[in-house]
Design an enzyme around this catalytic site. Structure first.
Site, PDB file in Angstrom:
ATOM      1  N   ASP A  52      34.038  44.883  34.466  1.00 13.07           N
ATOM      2  CA  ASP A  52      35.234  45.969  34.754  1.00 13.07           C
ATOM      3  C   ASP A  52      36.053  45.239  33.631  1.00 13.07           C
ATOM      4  OD1 ASP A  52      35.869  47.268  36.003  1.00 13.07           O
ATOM      5  OD2 ASP A  52      37.403  46.038  37.097  1.00 13.07           O
ATOM      6  N   GLU A 107      40.764  46.038  32.998  1.00 18.76           N
ATOM      7  CA  GLU A 107      41.447  46.366  33.980  1.00 18.76           C
ATOM      8  C   GLU A 107      42.721  46.917  32.500  1.00 18.76           C
ATOM      9  OE1 GLU A 107      41.828  47.939  36.824  1.00 18.76           O
ATOM     10  OE2 GLU A 107      40.442  45.829  37.251  1.00 18.76           O
ATOM     11  N   HIS A 118      46.672  47.496  39.821  1.00 15.86           N
ATOM     12  CA  HIS A 118      45.525  46.194  39.302  1.00 15.86           C
ATOM     13  C   HIS A 118      46.529  44.853  39.868  1.00 15.86           C
ATOM     14  CE1 HIS A 118      47.310  45.808  35.417  1.00 15.86           C
ATOM     15  NE2 HIS A 118      46.919  47.220  34.936  1.00 15.86           N
ATOM     16  N   HIS A 147      40.474  46.174  42.612  1.00 20.39           N
ATOM     17  CA  HIS A 147      40.679  46.683  41.438  1.00 20.39           C
ATOM     18  C   HIS A 147      41.326  45.600  40.319  1.00 20.39           C
ATOM     19  CE1 HIS A 147      40.721  50.952  42.121  1.00 20.39           C
ATOM     20  NE2 HIS A 147      41.436  50.616  43.293  1.00 20.39           N
ATOM     21  N   ASP A 199      35.536  43.503  41.228  1.00 22.01           N
ATOM     22  CA  ASP A 199      34.850  44.211  40.989  1.00 22.01           C
ATOM     23  C   ASP A 199      33.910  43.952  39.949  1.00 22.01           C
ATOM     24  OD1 ASP A 199      36.971  46.046  42.244  1.00 22.01           O
ATOM     25  OD2 ASP A 199      37.861  47.049  40.384  1.00 22.01           O
TER      26      ASP A 199
END
Length: 304
Positions: free
Chosen positions: A12, A14, A60, A151, A156
């Protein structure tokens, strides 16, 4: 017989914003799965050396201060690329994370990534098409996986890593069943058309019943409670049409324009691909592109 080792990288990212051509990663997290079991993990904040959009921080929670002393993209991408290797990348709406990683790799190494891409969101939609939401939280809830600190990249990635093997098992079972039906596809198409016609007929029947219920209430009827406790009631709601040009300034001033006006992305895509606008305007629209998503649908062309 020795079981073949299957390695997958669940990850994942951000980011500073949604447009992968302009924005950069601020956090990366990856979990190495070997035959569905967590074997290793890697997580890092990344200093993007550019502004983090407020809309992204609201999601986030990663601020400029948090990444001030973090490694830069140049420092950390070799470690990320080493961690993911050439193994399949597993992510929810995978094209988003994939494009950000690919752009970062191009900037740092001059080469893009070529890892196979596995999109768990598409898998989830295939296995549970009836669900209202197919987001990551809906997926982890479905498989009873606790998702804390949603997030943030590692939360995640780990939540997805724990849910993915369960989803994969069902998806592969469904895929195996589908493959076995390929020899029957002509018959199944005929069957599909019959079912579709039945659904259309039932929808028409439901609409007829709703018309009777509406008439019942308009003639003074009172709410009806079924044996199961469901209640049939009636309400009337008025709505207005608005001249957008006259209210746009007010909506902008109070910060409500984006919420009040839904962009017709399909129309915009057709506009960019068409010939009705000049190249300068086409480039302006292209530069405003943000999140990239994929949809794959069958189409039935009716015999008129």
């Amino acid at each position: 017989m020795t079981r073949k080792k299957v390695i997958e990288i669940v990850l994942d990212t951000e980011t500073t914003g949604l447009d992968y051509t302009k924005e950069k990663m601020v956090e990366f997290a990856g979990v190495r799965l070997e035959n569905g079991k967590v074997k290793d993990e890697f997580q890092t904040l990344i200093n993007p050396k550019q502004h983090i959009r407020k809309s992204s921080i609201a999601i986030h929670g990663i601020t400029q201060d948090m990444v001030e002393d973090a490694p830069t993209e140049n420092d950390v991408m070799p470690k990320i690329l080493e961690f993911i290797g050439d193994y399949p990348i597993v992510a929810h709406n995978a094209i988003f994370d994939y494009t950000f990683l690919n752009e970062a790799s191009l900037r740092v190494t001059g080469k893009g990534i070529e890892n196979p891409r596995i999109d768990t969101q598409q898998m989830f939609k295939e296995v549970y098409p009836e669900l209202e939401s197919h987001g990551l939280e809906a997926l982890t809830n479905k498989f009873n996986v606790e998702l804390n600190n949603h997030h943030r990249a590692m939360a995640d990635a780990m939540g997805l890593a724990l849910a993915y093997p369960k989803l994969k098992k069902l998806y592969l079972q469904k895929y195996d069943w589908e493959v076995k039906q390929l020899d029957n596809v002509e018959y199944l198409f005929e069957r599909f058309l019959r079912i579709q016609q039945a659904v259309n007929t039932l929808q028409s029947e439901l609409q007829d019943l709703k018309s009777v219920f509406k008439l019942y209430f308009e003639q003074g009827g009172t709410p009806i409670t079924s044996q199961s406790g469901d209640i049939l009631t009636y309400n009337s709601k008025q709505s207005f049409g608005y001249d957008l040009a006259e209210i746009k300034e007010v909506l902008d001033e109070i910060g409500a324009f984006e919420k009040a006006v839904k962009l017709n992305t399909g129309f915009i895509d057709r506009l960019v691909c068409g010939h009705s606008i000049d190249d300068e305007k086409r480039e302006i629209i292209k530069n405003a592109r943000q999140e990239l998503t994929e949809t794959r649908n069958i189409q039935i062309i009716r015999n008129k």
